[in-house]
Design a protein around this motif. Structure first.
Motif, PDB file in Angstrom:
ATOM      1  N   SER A   1       0.819  -1.208   0.000  1.00  0.00           N
ATOM      2  CA  SER A   1       0.000   0.000   0.000  1.00  0.00           C
ATOM      3  C   SER A   1       0.854   1.259   0.000  1.00  0.00           C
ATOM      4  CB  SER A   1      -0.921   0.032   1.225  1.00  0.00           C
ATOM      5  OG  SER A   1      -1.887  -0.987   1.168  1.00  0.00           O
ATOM      6  N   GLU A   2       0.311   2.302  -0.623  1.00  0.00           N
ATOM      7  CA  GLU A   2       0.949   3.610  -0.562  1.00  0.00           C
ATOM      8  C   GLU A   2       0.745   4.196   0.829  1.00  0.00           C
ATOM      9  OE1 GLU A   2      -1.226   5.417  -3.727  1.00  0.00           O
ATOM     10  OE2 GLU A   2      -2.882   6.059  -2.454  1.00  0.00           O
ATOM     11  N   ASP A   3       1.657   5.044   1.246  1.00  0.00           N
ATOM     12  CA  ASP A   3       1.559   5.663   2.569  1.00  0.00           C
ATOM     13  C   ASP A   3       0.639   6.871   2.475  1.00  0.00           C
ATOM     14  OD1 ASP A   3       1.922   6.371   5.162  1.00  0.00           O
ATOM     15  OD2 ASP A   3       3.983   7.069   4.951  1.00  0.00           O
ATOM     16  N   ALA A   4      -0.594   6.709   2.909  1.00  0.00           N
ATOM     17  CA  ALA A   4      -1.599   7.770   2.830  1.00  0.00           C
ATOM     18  C   ALA A   4      -2.614   7.567   3.938  1.00  0.00           C
ATOM     19  CB  ALA A   4      -2.286   7.748   1.460  1.00  0.00           C
ATOM     20  N   ALA A   5      -3.412   8.608   4.185  1.00  0.00           N
ATOM     21  CA  ALA A   5      -4.389   8.553   5.278  1.00  0.00           C
ATOM     22  C   ALA A   5      -5.390   7.418   5.087  1.00  0.00           C
ATOM     23  CB  ALA A   5      -5.123   9.891   5.383  1.00  0.00           C
TER      24      ALA A   5
ATOM     25  N   ARG B   1       4.665  -0.819   2.951  1.00  0.00           N
ATOM     26  CA  ARG B   1       4.095   0.504   2.706  1.00  0.00           C
ATOM     27  C   ARG B   1       5.182   1.345   2.052  1.00  0.00           C
ATOM     28  NH1 ARG B   1      -0.599   1.906   4.954  1.00  0.00           N
ATOM     29  NH2 ARG B   1      -0.060   4.089   5.194  1.00  0.00           N
ATOM     30  N   PHE B   2       4.812   2.114   1.036  1.00  0.00           N
ATOM     31  CA  PHE B   2       5.810   2.877   0.284  1.00  0.00           C
ATOM     32  C   PHE B   2       5.341   4.306   0.060  1.00  0.00           C
ATOM     33  CE2 PHE B   2       2.957   0.936  -2.799  1.00  0.00           C
ATOM     34  CZ  PHE B   2       2.650   1.983  -3.651  1.00  0.00           C
TER      35      PHE B   2
ATOM     36  N   THR C   1       7.655   7.129  -4.753  1.00  0.00           N
ATOM     37  CA  THR C   1       8.573   6.054  -5.140  1.00  0.00           C
ATOM     38  C   THR C   1       8.687   5.971  -6.667  1.00  0.00           C
ATOM     39  OG1 THR C   1       8.068   4.771  -3.172  1.00  0.00           O
ATOM     40  CG2 THR C   1       9.013   3.574  -5.031  1.00  0.00           C
ATOM     41  N   GLY C   2       9.930   5.943  -7.149  1.00  0.00           N
ATOM     42  CA  GLY C   2      10.158   5.876  -8.594  1.00  0.00           C
ATOM     43  C   GLY C   2      10.557   4.503  -9.082  1.00  0.00           C
TER      44      GLY C   2
ATOM     45  N   VAL D   1      -1.880  -7.887  -2.540  1.00  0.00           N
ATOM     46  CA  VAL D   1      -3.129  -7.163  -2.289  1.00  0.00           C
ATOM     47  C   VAL D   1      -2.781  -5.691  -2.105  1.00  0.00           C
ATOM     48  CG1 VAL D   1      -5.160  -6.961  -0.819  1.00  0.00           C
ATOM     49  CG2 VAL D   1      -4.139  -9.204  -1.221  1.00  0.00           C
ATOM     50  N   THR D   2      -3.269  -4.851  -3.004  1.00  0.00           N
ATOM     51  CA  THR D   2      -2.834  -3.450  -3.044  1.00  0.00           C
ATOM     52  C   THR D   2      -3.811  -2.490  -2.378  1.00  0.00           C
ATOM     53  OG1 THR D   2      -3.878  -3.108  -5.206  1.00  0.00           O
ATOM     54  CG2 THR D   2      -1.571  -3.808  -5.197  1.00  0.00           C
TER      55      THR D   2
END
Length: 419
Positions: free
Chosen positions: A188-192, A217-218, A222-223, A241-242
């Motif tokens: 998962s992306e690091d977000a609220a 978590r990223f 991220t590139g 699982v995204t």
């Protein structure tokens, strides 16, 4: 002529003129008031893959309602603002929308951080606001914790908790039972919105038959996802699982180019857009994703007509936020009619009574005594989700069986899990 006589004459003249004066006054005031538009402000991410559908869907719904006479004879006027995916820009837009442009209702953003920044302003300016795409539990939890202050915010989408449950429901029936998957890695992306999503994944994936063997978590900046995929591959999960929305193209393209031998499913906000195939140059082949609706899938009698009308007008199918924004205009119009007023508190009360079958299902809001106050209710007979898959440039629905229009295929690099 005496003063008394002159007064009598003046009164007689006024009485003779009174009908004409009243008629003239009604011409100046009555029809003008009736013709005043109902203003809906739209604050969205016009340049983003998922957010671009929001103002487009709102305008389409408004035009359809206006063509049928508007709301009790009053036309809807849509006033749009591009927040450039910035919370500070969104706040300035909200202030302008209410104070200068005099909007009656705001439909705002698919980004949780933006909606959370707008909530205090919806409270301060007493202006109803609906988000058609932000997921963070905090939005509706904040309404529950301080209802008197935050009741003006409506979480017109599923919470992160409900999204995770939707992913687990589809994974259990399709990926565990048919693909024989047993393990999963969360990415998962690091977000609220992903913090509560990941917590819910950790809880519901094991109940669906999937042991969580890795959790990454990223940063959305991220590139290069090579080290992330290397780490995940080392754990040897059957599924990735995204929880991604702010990003989508880069991790998908690298997943395909790197030939990661693990099926990818979950929430991918950008994958819900019809432009995603072109954006990834076909790299999304075989990607599984949960969405509120898909083009060509008749969740209700309204789903396909909306999708076709949207595609004809804008050149591509709506993202998930487009479906939700379109429905939000229609149930808001019904609420305005029920309220018989645009006064904020009355409109809030009317919105709370929403019971509307839209493009995504049967829409109702949780009440103030429930933990996710003002969020869309999730479950059978209400709003659920669709498990889609990108196949040869098209989005195909493979679950639930009642609405599926295709069967799952394995991505090129993926082999079935060994029993």
């Amino acid at each position: 002529m005496s003063e008394t006589a002159r007064a009598v004459v003046r009164r007689a003249q006024i009485r003779r003129m009174l009908p004409a004066l009243l008629a003239a006054g009604s011409m100046l005031t009555g029809p003008a008031r009736a013709a005043d538009p109902i203003k809906i402000g739209v604050i969205a991410e016009a340049q983003s893959v998922a957010g671009a559908s929001i103002p487009q869907a709102v305008q389409l719904a408004a035009d359809e309602i206006n063509a049928k006479g508007g709301i009790d004879g009053r036309q809807i006027q849509v006033v749009t603002y591009d927040d450039k995916s910035s919370a500070s820009d969104a706040v300035r837009a909200f202030q302008r929308a209410v104070s200068e442009d005099k909007v009656n209702l705001v439909i705002a953003s698919y980004i949780s951080e933006v909606v959370l920044a707008l909530m205090p302003w919806a409270a301060r300016l007493k202006t109803p606001m609906i988000t058609p795409g932000a997921a963070s539990n905090e939005i509706s939890v904040n309404v529950h914790k301080d209802y008197a202050r935050n009741k003006y915010t409506f979480h017109g989408y599923l919470t992160s908790h409900a999204l995770a449950q939707a992913v687990c429901d589809s994974a259990k029936e399709v990926l565990v039972e048919k693909l024989k998957a047993k393990t999963a890695a969360i990415m998962s992306e690091d977000a609220a919105w992903t913090r509560p999503l990941d917590a819910a994944y950790q809880e519901c994936l094991p109940k669906s038959g999937l042991k969580v063997v890795e959790h990454v978590r990223f940063s959305p900046d991220t590139g290069d996802f090579t080290p992330i995929y290397n780490k995940i591959e080392a754990a040897k999960p059957d599924l990735i699982v995204t929880g991604i929305a702010h990003v989508g193209v880069q991790p998908t393209v690298q997943w395909q180019n790197q030939q990661v031998p693990i099926a990818m499913t979950g929430i991918s906000g950008q994958a819900t857009s019809s432009t995603f195939w072109a954006n990834t140059n076909g790299g999304t082949q075989g990607v599984l994703f949960d969405s509120v609706a898909l083009p060509g899938v008749a969740l209700t009698e309204k789903t396909i007509p909306f999708s076709e009308a949207f595609t004809k007008r804008f050149g591509g199918a709506p993202s998930y936020a487009g479906f939700m924004a379109y429905d939000a205009v229609y149930y808001s119009a019904e609420a305005i009619k029920r309220a018989g007023s645009l006064e904020a508190d009355k409109l809030v009360e009317a919105l709370e009574k929403t019971d509307y079958v839209g493009t995504v299902g049967h829409l109702k809001f949780y009440g103030k005594d429930e933990p996710f106050t003002h969020s869309i209710q999730y479950g059978p007979g209400l709003m659920t989700s669709v498990l889609g898959q990108w196949q040869n440039g098209k989005q195909v629905a493979i679950w639930p069986a009642a609405t599926a229009n295709g069967a799952m295929i394995l991505p090129p690099a993926v082999k079935p899990a060994v029993q």
